[in-house]
Design an enzyme around this catalytic site. Structure first.
Site, PDB file in Angstrom:
ATOM      1  N   SER A 141      38.606  38.837  34.940  1.00  0.00           N
ATOM      2  CA  SER A 141      38.141  37.434  34.993  1.00  0.00           C
ATOM      3  C   SER A 141      38.029  36.913  33.559  1.00  0.00           C
ATOM      4  CB  SER A 141      36.766  37.390  35.663  1.00  0.00           C
ATOM      5  OG  SER A 141      36.170  36.131  35.474  1.00  0.00           O
ATOM      6  N   TYR A 154      28.086  40.553  36.479  1.00  0.00           N
ATOM      7  CA  TYR A 154      29.488  40.227  36.742  1.00  0.00           C
ATOM      8  C   TYR A 154      30.296  40.292  35.449  1.00  0.00           C
ATOM      9  CZ  TYR A 154      33.578  37.779  38.593  1.00  0.00           C
ATOM     10  OH  TYR A 154      34.863  37.443  38.975  1.00  0.00           O
TER      11      TYR A 154
HETATM   12  N1  LIG Z   1      37.236  33.184  42.775  1.00  0.00           N
HETATM   13  C1  LIG Z   1      37.206  33.138  41.450  1.00  0.00           C
HETATM   14  O1  LIG Z   1      36.939  32.073  40.847  1.00  0.00           O
HETATM   15  C2  LIG Z   1      37.519  34.363  40.634  1.00  0.00           C
HETATM   16  C3  LIG Z   1      37.716  34.212  39.265  1.00  0.00           C
HETATM   17  C4  LIG Z   1      38.012  35.332  38.493  1.00  0.00           C
HETATM   18  C5  LIG Z   1      38.129  36.579  39.085  1.00  0.00           C
HETATM   19  N2  LIG Z   1      37.934  36.702  40.426  1.00  0.00           N
HETATM   20  C6  LIG Z   1      38.047  38.045  41.002  1.00  0.00           C
HETATM   21  O2  LIG Z   1      39.009  38.052  42.027  1.00  0.00           O
HETATM   22  C7  LIG Z   1      38.711  39.085  42.971  1.00  0.00           C
HETATM   23  C8  LIG Z   1      38.754  38.497  44.375  1.00  0.00           C
HETATM   24  O3  LIG Z   1      37.720  37.540  44.484  1.00  0.00           O
HETATM   25  P1  LIG Z   1      37.790  36.298  45.485  1.00  0.00           P
HETATM   26  O4  LIG Z   1      37.429  35.107  44.703  1.00  0.00           O
HETATM   27  O5  LIG Z   1      39.041  36.324  46.263  1.00  0.00           O
HETATM   28  O6  LIG Z   1      36.497  36.621  46.395  1.00  0.00           O
HETATM   29  P2  LIG Z   1      36.313  36.856  47.956  1.00  0.00           P
HETATM   30  O7  LIG Z   1      37.097  35.871  48.740  1.00  0.00           O
HETATM   31  O8  LIG Z   1      34.855  36.971  48.143  1.00  0.00           O
HETATM   32  O9  LIG Z   1      37.002  38.283  48.180  1.00  0.00           O
HETATM   33  C9  LIG Z   1      36.398  39.478  47.790  1.00  0.00           C
HETATM   34  C10 LIG Z   1      37.129  40.604  48.501  1.00  0.00           C
HETATM   35  O10 LIG Z   1      36.563  41.855  48.078  1.00  0.00           O
HETATM   36  C11 LIG Z   1      36.304  42.632  49.233  1.00  0.00           C
HETATM   37  N3  LIG Z   1      35.200  43.543  49.008  1.00  0.00           N
HETATM   38  C12 LIG Z   1      33.941  43.253  48.577  1.00  0.00           C
HETATM   39  N4  LIG Z   1      33.188  44.360  48.538  1.00  0.00           N
HETATM   40  C13 LIG Z   1      33.996  45.381  48.941  1.00  0.00           C
HETATM   41  C14 LIG Z   1      33.799  46.777  49.129  1.00  0.00           C
HETATM   42  N5  LIG Z   1      32.617  47.351  48.879  1.00  0.00           N
HETATM   43  N6  LIG Z   1      34.838  47.515  49.564  1.00  0.00           N
HETATM   44  C15 LIG Z   1      36.028  46.948  49.837  1.00  0.00           C
HETATM   45  N7  LIG Z   1      36.285  45.640  49.675  1.00  0.00           N
HETATM   46  C16 LIG Z   1      35.276  44.872  49.232  1.00  0.00           C
HETATM   47  C17 LIG Z   1      35.998  41.625  50.329  1.00  0.00           C
HETATM   48  O11 LIG Z   1      36.295  42.160  51.608  1.00  0.00           O
HETATM   49  P3  LIG Z   1      35.235  42.731  52.673  1.00  0.00           P
HETATM   50  O12 LIG Z   1      34.015  41.873  52.597  1.00  0.00           O
HETATM   51  O13 LIG Z   1      35.988  42.619  53.964  1.00  0.00           O
HETATM   52  O14 LIG Z   1      34.999  44.147  52.270  1.00  0.00           O
HETATM   53  C18 LIG Z   1      36.999  40.531  50.000  1.00  0.00           C
HETATM   54  O15 LIG Z   1      38.254  40.830  50.588  1.00  0.00           O
HETATM   55  C19 LIG Z   1      37.335  39.627  42.571  1.00  0.00           C
HETATM   56  O16 LIG Z   1      37.485  40.809  41.826  1.00  0.00           O
HETATM   57  C20 LIG Z   1      36.779  38.521  41.689  1.00  0.00           C
HETATM   58  O17 LIG Z   1      35.833  39.004  40.767  1.00  0.00           O
HETATM   59  C21 LIG Z   1      37.636  35.637  41.226  1.00  0.00           C
END
Ligand SMILES: NC(=O)c1ccc[n+]([C@@H]2O[C@H](COP(=O)([O-])OP(=O)(O)OC[C@H]3O[C@@H](n4cnc5c(N)ncnc54)[C@H](OP(=O)(O)O)[C@@H]3O)[C@@H](O)[C@H]2O)c1
Length: 255
Positions: A141, A154
């Site tokens: 990120s 985070y």
């Molecule tokens: N959205 C943003 O603005 C942003 C910006 C920079 C980086 N990111 C990064 O991008 C990645 C995806 O985030 P997102 O925004 O797409 O969020 P999201 O929609 O909340 O997705 C998070 C995913 O992680 C899975 N997860 C969470 N805990 C888990 C566990 N213990 N075991 C297995 N799977 C797990 C969730 O699935 P389940 O709940 O089904 O397990 C879900 O599929 C993350 O690493 C986040 O830090 C996001």
């Protein structure tokens, strides 16, 4: 790149960026291993990947459990032959305010974002090393670049993830394994939805997935986007601490 002969394993594939990436890889004809905890939701994503032209296998795992992740990689390899690309994407974006410091939440964020990614690497690396080929992608990120108020756990998890992937990258390049670290800005996903926070240059998950796939195909070492926020984050990295503190003093996420 001929994706129809390749297998991609994505953790956190049940929503947001992971789901959008899975569908994007499906459009290119790839076989995709979909990992997350919610099996029913993963099945829906599998349907989208197949409708887009790819093949999909769902494996419900908690990335905090190294044994579960290893077994899941075994299932994906048994079905599709091997794992060519790992996308370590599963993550949590909890707020961790200093004035309400809760070590359990901090532990959870580090366990999923950092140790979960490390468990995923551990599960694919032996076979990639034996084969002398592969690609490992870490979803970090722009929050890795500096500490934001309210996001200490985070930011720490992502900074650690980025340096871990950097070490891997240097070590694994002579073994013909490419490592790509991606630093997204704000993406519209369940993680960010409903946040009481300004999110400049917010991108939708589909556009983000297209940009990320381009970086993965090009085997970029690092990729930070969108470029406007990435530029601000890069400049911010070099600001003296006193100036940084003054600029961020009113940016605490929740009152
Ligand atoms: N959205 C943003 O603005 C942003 C910006 C920079 C980086 N990111 C990064 O991008 C990645 C995806 O985030 P997102 O925004 O797409 O969020 P999201 O929609 O909340 O997705 C998070 C995913 O992680 C899975 N997860 C969470 N805990 C888990 C566990 N213990 N075991 C297995 N799977 C797990 C969730 O699935 P389940 O709940 O089904 O397990 C879900 O599929 C993350 O690493 C986040 O830090 C996001």
């Amino acid at each position: 790149m001929n994706w129809s002969e390749r297998t991609v394993l994505i953790t956190g594939a049940s929503s947001g960026i992971g789901e959008a990436l899975a569908v994007e890889f499906g459009r290119r004809g790839a076989s995709v291993g979909l990992l997350a905890r919610r099996e029913e939701v993963l099945r829906e994503v599998a349907g989208k990947v197949e409708a887009a032209g790819g093949r999909a296998l769902v494996v419900a795992v908690d990335v905090r459990d190294a044994g579960e992740v290893k077994a899941a990689v075994g299932k994906v390899s048994a079905r599709f032959g091997r794992v060519d690309v790992l996308v370590a994407n599963a993550g949590k974006g909890e707020i961790t305010l200093a004035r309400e410091f809760d070590i359990e939440v901090v532990t959870e964020v580090l366990s999923v974002n950092l140790l979960g990614a490390m468990n995923s690497v551990a599960a694919v690396l032996p076979e990639m090393l034996a084969r002398g080929a592969g690609q490992i992608v870490g979803i970090s990120s722009l929050a890795a670049f500096r500490g934001f108020p309210g996001s200490g756990a985070y930011c720490a998890s992502k900074a650690a993830l980025s340096t871990f992937f950097e070490s891997l990258r240097v070590e694994l390049r002579p073994r013909n394994i490419y490592v790509t670290t991606i630093h997204p800005g704000f993406i519209d996903t369940p993680m960010t939805r409903g946040r009481n926070q300004k999110m400049p240059f917010l991108l939708d998950a589909e556009r983000a997935a297209q940009l990320m796939l381009g970086a993965i195909e090009a085997r970029r070492r690092t990729y930070a986007f969108p470029w406007q926020l990435a530029t601000i984050a890069r400049v911010g990295r070099w600001l003296p601490a006193a100036l940084y503190d003054r600029m961020l003093a009113n940016a605490t996420l929740r009152e």
